[in-house]
Scaffold this motif. Sequence first.
Motif, short mmCIF file in Angstrom:
data_model
loop_
_atom_site.label_atom_id
_atom_site.label_comp_id
_atom_site.label_asym_id
_atom_site.label_seq_id
_atom_site.Cartn_x
_atom_site.Cartn_y
_atom_site.Cartn_z
N ASP A 1 -0.15 -30.06 -20.68
CA ASP A 1 -1.35 -30.66 -21.28
C ASP A 1 -1.73 -30.01 -22.60
O ASP A 1 -2.83 -30.22 -23.10
CB ASP A 1 -2.52 -30.63 -20.30
CG ASP A 1 -2.91 -29.22 -19.91
OD1 ASP A 1 -2.28 -28.25 -20.39
OD2 ASP A 1 -3.85 -29.07 -19.11
N ASP A 2 -0.82 -29.23 -23.17
CA ASP A 2 -1.09 -28.55 -24.43
C ASP A 2 0.20 -28.53 -25.25
O ASP A 2 1.24 -28.08 -24.76
CB ASP A 2 -1.56 -27.13 -24.13
CG ASP A 2 -1.98 -26.37 -25.38
OD1 ASP A 2 -1.80 -26.90 -26.50
OD2 ASP A 2 -2.48 -25.25 -25.23
N GLU B 1 0.07 -35.99 -26.03
CA GLU B 1 -0.89 -36.81 -26.77
C GLU B 1 -1.21 -38.12 -26.04
O GLU B 1 -2.38 -38.55 -26.02
CB GLU B 1 -0.36 -37.07 -28.17
CG GLU B 1 -0.34 -35.80 -29.01
CD GLU B 1 0.42 -35.95 -30.31
OE1 GLU B 1 0.86 -37.07 -30.65
OE2 GLU B 1 0.57 -34.92 -30.99
N ASN C 1 -1.17 -38.64 -22.82
CA ASN C 1 -2.01 -38.33 -21.67
C ASN C 1 -3.40 -37.90 -22.07
O ASN C 1 -4.35 -38.17 -21.35
CB ASN C 1 -1.33 -37.29 -20.78
CG ASN C 1 -0.25 -37.93 -19.96
OD1 ASN C 1 -0.50 -38.88 -19.24
ND2 ASN C 1 0.96 -37.45 -20.09
N ALA C 2 -3.54 -37.26 -23.21
CA ALA C 2 -4.86 -36.90 -23.71
C ALA C 2 -5.64 -38.17 -24.04
O ALA C 2 -6.84 -38.28 -23.75
CB ALA C 2 -4.75 -36.01 -24.94
N GLN C 3 -4.97 -39.16 -24.61
CA GLN C 3 -5.62 -40.43 -24.95
C GLN C 3 -6.05 -41.17 -23.68
O GLN C 3 -7.15 -41.69 -23.60
CB GLN C 3 -4.68 -41.31 -25.78
CG GLN C 3 -5.29 -42.62 -26.22
CD GLN C 3 -6.49 -42.45 -27.15
OE1 GLN C 3 -6.53 -41.52 -27.94
NE2 GLN C 3 -7.45 -43.33 -27.04
N TYR D 1 -9.05 -39.46 -22.23
CA TYR D 1 -10.24 -39.76 -23.03
C TYR D 1 -10.75 -41.16 -22.71
O TYR D 1 -11.95 -41.36 -22.50
CB TYR D 1 -9.91 -39.64 -24.52
CG TYR D 1 -11.05 -40.05 -25.41
CD1 TYR D 1 -12.14 -39.22 -25.61
CD2 TYR D 1 -11.05 -41.30 -26.04
CE1 TYR D 1 -13.20 -39.60 -26.41
CE2 TYR D 1 -12.10 -41.69 -26.84
CZ TYR D 1 -13.18 -40.85 -27.03
OH TYR D 1 -14.22 -41.23 -27.82
#
Length: 76
Positions: free
Chosen positions: A37-38, A58, A60-62, A65
């Motif tokens: 996750d980083d 990126e 998965n971050a989207q 969010y």
Amino acid sequence: MKLIRIALLIAALPLAPAHAGEGYDAGYQWAEENDVDDTSSCTTPSSSFNQGCEDYVEENAQVAYEDSEDGEEDDE
């Protein structure tokens, strides 16, 4: 007997990114399998592996969010 123990210990270790394969797909798959996750975890000598890993992070971050935004709308 010591060699068998050492071999078993080595076999039990998780794969490091550099040993997981090469290329974009391998980086993406490695990140997915290891719940990365980083993007700082996506550092190998292979730029295509790194790009696949970074894209997974990126994406998965989207998604995370967007999921949090959907939850906020339900509270209103």
